[in-house]
Design an enzyme around this catalytic site. Sequence first.
Site, mmCIF file in Angstrom:
data_model
loop_
_atom_site.group_PDB
_atom_site.id
_atom_site.type_symbol
_atom_site.label_atom_id
_atom_site.label_comp_id
_atom_site.label_asym_id
_atom_site.label_seq_id
_atom_site.Cartn_x
_atom_site.Cartn_y
_atom_site.Cartn_z
ATOM 1 N N ASP A 113 0.852 -1.191 0.000
ATOM 2 C CA ASP A 113 0.000 0.000 0.000
ATOM 3 C C ASP A 113 0.883 1.234 0.000
ATOM 4 O OD1 ASP A 113 -2.432 -1.372 0.044
ATOM 5 O OD2 ASP A 113 -2.519 -1.422 2.225
ATOM 6 N N ASP A 130 -7.073 -1.063 -4.625
ATOM 7 C CA ASP A 130 -8.190 -0.771 -3.724
ATOM 8 C C ASP A 130 -9.138 0.256 -4.342
ATOM 9 O OD1 ASP A 130 -6.974 -2.465 -1.854
ATOM 10 O OD2 ASP A 130 -5.927 -0.809 -0.878
#
Length: 156
Positions: A113, A130
Amino acid sequence: MAKTFKFIFYFWGAFVLVFVLDQWVKSLTLAGLRWQSEYLDLTYALNTGVAFSMLSFLEHNLKYLHLALIVVLFIYLFWQKTLLKTHSIAFGMMLGAGVSNLLDRFIHGGVVDMFFWHKWFNFAIFNVADVMINISVALILIQEIFKKRKKDDRMD
């Protein structure tokens, strides 16, 4: 291109585009790309769970659950062709993102991330995949709402 195979082209096109974009941004992050601003930072985090680090207690077993869910969704979509035809781009985006995150789990032990939105509150760190999953769900919902409205209009 035959109309019957157009949806397959859209599905795989969206799948590949999202997968490549997400992996490219992750490679830049792993190479050390960092940036800070008042609203958003580009940083590095390894998420061993799912959204908001939930299920991180499953550790390495989570990748097998993730794999099973993707395989089941692939099988269901190719068995239920009407659903795939109706939402080919959205499901291509969703599965491209899911496979990209799955690849991270096998290679890095978690999902890479990088986006940290922190203006007014600290939001969870997330990645391109995401965002694409959220956009794909929104597309499916919008398409279903408009499909229902068209159907209701025809009945009036």
